[in-house]
Design an enzyme around this catalytic site. Structure first.
Site, PDB file in Angstrom:
ATOM      1  N   HIS A   1      42.172  49.668  46.829  1.00 45.27           N
ATOM      2  CA  HIS A   1      41.138  49.574  47.861  1.00 45.27           C
ATOM      3  C   HIS A   1      40.400  48.243  47.794  1.00 45.27           C
ATOM      4  O   HIS A   1      40.044  47.799  46.698  1.00 45.27           O
ATOM      5  CB  HIS A   1      40.113  50.702  47.692  1.00 45.27           C
ATOM      6  CG  HIS A   1      40.645  52.048  48.024  1.00 45.27           C
ATOM      7  ND1 HIS A   1      41.309  52.826  47.110  1.00 45.27           N
ATOM      8  CD2 HIS A   1      40.620  52.758  49.180  1.00 45.27           C
ATOM      9  CE1 HIS A   1      41.675  53.964  47.681  1.00 45.27           C
ATOM     10  NE2 HIS A   1      41.280  53.950  48.937  1.00 45.27           N
TER      11      HIS A   1
ATOM     12  N   GLU B   1      40.475  45.546  39.178  1.00 50.19           N
ATOM     13  CA  GLU B   1      39.950  44.187  39.274  1.00 50.19           C
ATOM     14  C   GLU B   1      39.713  43.582  37.890  1.00 50.19           C
ATOM     15  O   GLU B   1      40.014  42.403  37.656  1.00 50.19           O
ATOM     16  CB  GLU B   1      38.654  44.186  40.099  1.00 50.19           C
ATOM     17  CG  GLU B   1      38.862  44.427  41.581  1.00 50.19           C
ATOM     18  CD  GLU B   1      39.180  45.867  42.000  1.00 50.19           C
ATOM     19  OE1 GLU B   1      39.459  46.098  43.179  1.00 50.19           O
ATOM     20  OE2 GLU B   1      39.164  46.778  41.130  1.00 50.19           O
TER      21      GLU B   1
ATOM     22  N   ASP C   1      49.848  28.935  31.264  1.00 52.06           N
ATOM     23  CA  ASP C   1      50.347  27.824  32.082  1.00 52.06           C
ATOM     24  C   ASP C   1      49.793  26.487  31.601  1.00 52.06           C
ATOM     25  O   ASP C   1      50.525  25.506  31.514  1.00 52.06           O
ATOM     26  CB  ASP C   1      49.972  28.047  33.552  1.00 52.06           C
ATOM     27  CG  ASP C   1      50.466  26.927  34.435  1.00 52.06           C
ATOM     28  OD1 ASP C   1      51.689  26.645  34.405  1.00 52.06           O
ATOM     29  OD2 ASP C   1      49.650  26.308  35.152  1.00 52.06           O
TER      30      ASP C   1
END
Length: 152
Positions: free
Chosen positions: A73, A108, A122
């Site tokens: 959501h 989240e 990275d």
């Protein structure tokens, strides 16, 4: 046709739920060589300081979670906190998210911790291709009908 069958259900219906303040905390760890951790602590990473970049990436991930997780959501993410602890051979990442909504913010928080770890990977991979992302997990969620706290 029963639209509540497991194979035909789409997004979970939260229309009858009451908005409440909800928080979640997640954790991840990026293991690396002692030399790589030292470079982070000393600020000698060739691509620059990875911690502020990973912090921004974590916030962006939390805010955009419904764009990458089907059926998640969209929520008004009202706060995202990101903490790093650089150890001898790892960076520990803890994220905390907060909303006032009808459903929780654990996805989240998990997305934020995961993307922070990926961003660090990275930025550090040219120093250490042997790094591993470990132990991405929900630590705690509060608000709504059920709270959760991991015992370890």
């Amino acid at each position: 046709m029963d639209l509540k069958s497991a194979t035909e259900t789409g997004m979970w219906d939260v229309s009858d739920k009451t908005p409440t303040v909800r928080t979640a905390r997640a954790y991840a760890i990026l293991r690396m060589s002692p030399e790589t951790a030292l470079a982070v602590r000393e600020g000698t990473v060739p691509k620059g300081d990875p911690l502020p970049v990973a912090r921004v990436a974590a916030v962006m991930a939390a805010k955009n979670t419904p764009s990458i997780i089907p059926y998640c959501h969209p929520l008004p993410v009202e706060s995202v906190k990101v903490r790093f602890s650089v150890g001898d051979d790892a960076i520990e990442i803890e994220t905390e998210t907060k909303t006032s909504a009808k459903t929780g913010v654990e996805m989240e928080a998990l997305a934020a911790a995961s993307v922070a770890a990926l961003t660090l990977y990275d930025m550090l991979k040219q120093l250490d291709m042997g790094m591993t992302i470990e132990s991405v997990r929900l630590v705690e969620k509060k608000g709504g009908k059920s709270d959760y706290q991991r015992n370890t």
